[in-house]
Design a protein around this motif. Sequence first.
Motif, mmCIF file in Angstrom:
data_model
loop_
_atom_site.group_PDB
_atom_site.id
_atom_site.type_symbol
_atom_site.label_atom_id
_atom_site.label_comp_id
_atom_site.label_asym_id
_atom_site.label_seq_id
_atom_site.Cartn_x
_atom_site.Cartn_y
_atom_site.Cartn_z
ATOM 1 N N PHE A 61 0.830 -1.202 0.000
ATOM 2 C CA PHE A 61 0.000 0.000 0.000
ATOM 3 C C PHE A 61 0.864 1.251 0.000
ATOM 4 C CE2 PHE A 61 -4.232 1.607 0.430
ATOM 5 C CZ PHE A 61 -4.090 2.839 1.034
ATOM 6 N N ASN A 62 2.028 1.187 0.663
ATOM 7 C CA ASN A 62 2.890 2.364 0.755
ATOM 8 C C ASN A 62 3.600 2.697 -0.560
ATOM 9 O OD1 ASN A 62 2.404 3.163 3.403
ATOM 10 N ND2 ASN A 62 3.916 1.742 4.234
ATOM 11 N N THR A 63 3.489 1.790 -1.540
ATOM 12 C CA THR A 63 4.101 2.084 -2.834
ATOM 13 C C THR A 63 3.302 3.142 -3.589
ATOM 14 O OG1 THR A 63 2.888 0.265 -3.886
ATOM 15 C CG2 THR A 63 5.093 -0.217 -3.059
ATOM 16 N N TYR A 64 2.059 3.380 -3.165
ATOM 17 C CA TYR A 64 1.227 4.395 -3.806
ATOM 18 C C TYR A 64 1.316 5.704 -3.025
ATOM 19 C CZ TYR A 64 -0.782 0.457 -6.323
ATOM 20 O OH TYR A 64 -0.950 -0.655 -7.105
ATOM 21 N N SER A 65 1.204 6.774 -3.724
ATOM 22 C CA SER A 65 1.257 8.087 -3.072
ATOM 23 C C SER A 65 -0.032 8.333 -2.309
ATOM 24 C CB SER A 65 1.461 9.188 -4.121
ATOM 25 O OG SER A 65 1.389 10.462 -3.523
ATOM 26 N N THR A 66 0.108 8.802 -1.089
ATOM 27 C CA THR A 66 -1.078 9.096 -0.270
ATOM 28 C C THR A 66 -0.945 10.510 0.286
ATOM 29 O OG1 THR A 66 0.016 8.051 1.613
ATOM 30 C CG2 THR A 66 -1.513 6.692 0.355
ATOM 31 N N ASP A 67 -0.787 11.456 -0.607
ATOM 32 C CA ASP A 67 -0.550 12.820 -0.156
ATOM 33 C C ASP A 67 -1.826 13.581 0.165
ATOM 34 O OD1 ASP A 67 -1.409 12.822 -2.711
ATOM 35 O OD2 ASP A 67 0.048 14.274 -3.475
ATOM 36 N N SER A 68 -2.976 12.936 -0.011
ATOM 37 C CA SER A 68 -4.230 13.590 0.356
ATOM 38 C C SER A 68 -5.182 12.554 0.946
ATOM 39 C CB SER A 68 -4.877 14.248 -0.866
ATOM 40 O OG SER A 68 -5.300 13.251 -1.793
ATOM 41 N N TYR A 69 -6.112 13.007 1.789
ATOM 42 C CA TYR A 69 -7.060 12.087 2.424
ATOM 43 C C TYR A 69 -7.944 11.405 1.384
ATOM 44 C CZ TYR A 69 -10.868 10.319 5.271
ATOM 45 O OH TYR A 69 -11.800 9.501 5.838
ATOM 46 N N SER A 70 -8.375 12.166 0.364
ATOM 47 C CA SER A 70 -9.253 11.585 -0.656
ATOM 48 C C SER A 70 -8.540 10.458 -1.397
ATOM 49 C CB SER A 70 -9.717 12.664 -1.636
ATOM 50 O OG SER A 70 -8.601 13.263 -2.284
ATOM 51 N N GLU A 71 -7.263 10.639 -1.676
ATOM 52 C CA GLU A 71 -6.510 9.586 -2.361
ATOM 53 C C GLU A 71 -6.310 8.381 -1.441
ATOM 54 O OE1 GLU A 71 -2.374 8.996 -4.907
ATOM 55 O OE2 GLU A 71 -2.966 10.968 -4.176
ATOM 56 N N TYR A 72 -6.047 8.653 -0.182
ATOM 57 C CA TYR A 72 -5.906 7.573 0.801
ATOM 58 C C TYR A 72 -7.205 6.771 0.908
ATOM 59 C CZ TYR A 72 -5.586 5.338 5.397
ATOM 60 O OH TYR A 72 -5.612 4.430 6.418
ATOM 61 N N TYR A 73 -8.337 7.485 0.958
ATOM 62 C CA TYR A 73 -9.644 6.821 1.065
ATOM 63 C C TYR A 73 -9.911 5.969 -0.175
ATOM 64 C CZ TYR A 73 -14.677 6.173 1.518
ATOM 65 O OH TYR A 73 -15.933 5.626 1.598
#
Length: 258
Positions: A61-73
């Motif tokens: 999961f950490n291989t993807y960028s999660t720079d925003s809550y919407s993207e994380y969700y």
Amino acid sequence: MPKQGLKIRGLRKRWMISSVGPIILILIMVAVLAAVSVVSNYYNSARTALIAKAKAGADYFNTYSTDSYSEYYRSATLYTATFEDSDKIELQFLNSTGRIVVSSRGMSAGSAPETTEVAHALESGEIATYSGRDPVTNEQIIAVSSPLTFNGAVVGIMRYVTATRQLDRQMLIMVLIIAVVLIGIILLIIISNMIFISNVVEPVAEESDAAKRISDGSYGVQIPNKYSDEMGELVDNINDMSMKISQGEKMQTEFISS
């Protein structure tokens, strides 16, 4: 004979207490240690497997960028939808405050698990585990929380939770098997020792009774010898002693008469 019976029972009791008792006690201790070891190994194996799954999932999961809550969700929702072990394990994604964002079993968004490993994972940034009763569901569970990071900061938690009902049933079966084996071994030891007592202690009691009759004046008494081992040698010695005493008594009587 009643006194002989009491002697036999006394010998049997002393033998069972002094010889069989310690063996049974040791077997019980070994069985308890084995049961504890089985339970510990089962839990440790389940916990280790869950930790490995959480670490692999977090790395992926950490291989993807999660720079925003919407993207994380969005990423959490997609990952949860493709989670293959949802029948055995619940997958949860938590935000940086420890509240559930997505759950593979439809846990209410915004609710917070009350187990201690969540706070530890958020504070330390390391994988944390919990084994015990879930304060929310009141079930026995194993939970593993793996932090999700972005630019060195914890942005969420990937949490795996599994109930231990099936594990507890398997452990109960193993403990019952150990108990049945233990009971079988104890019964075998008791039966074998009872046979030993019958074959050794009772003949000794019979020879002791015969020797007492000789000492009470029944000179010349002969004991049937049914043995070919050390017991047979004892019977021969008693019979020889009885015969010699009888002959000596006869010679003494004849000498006095003459």
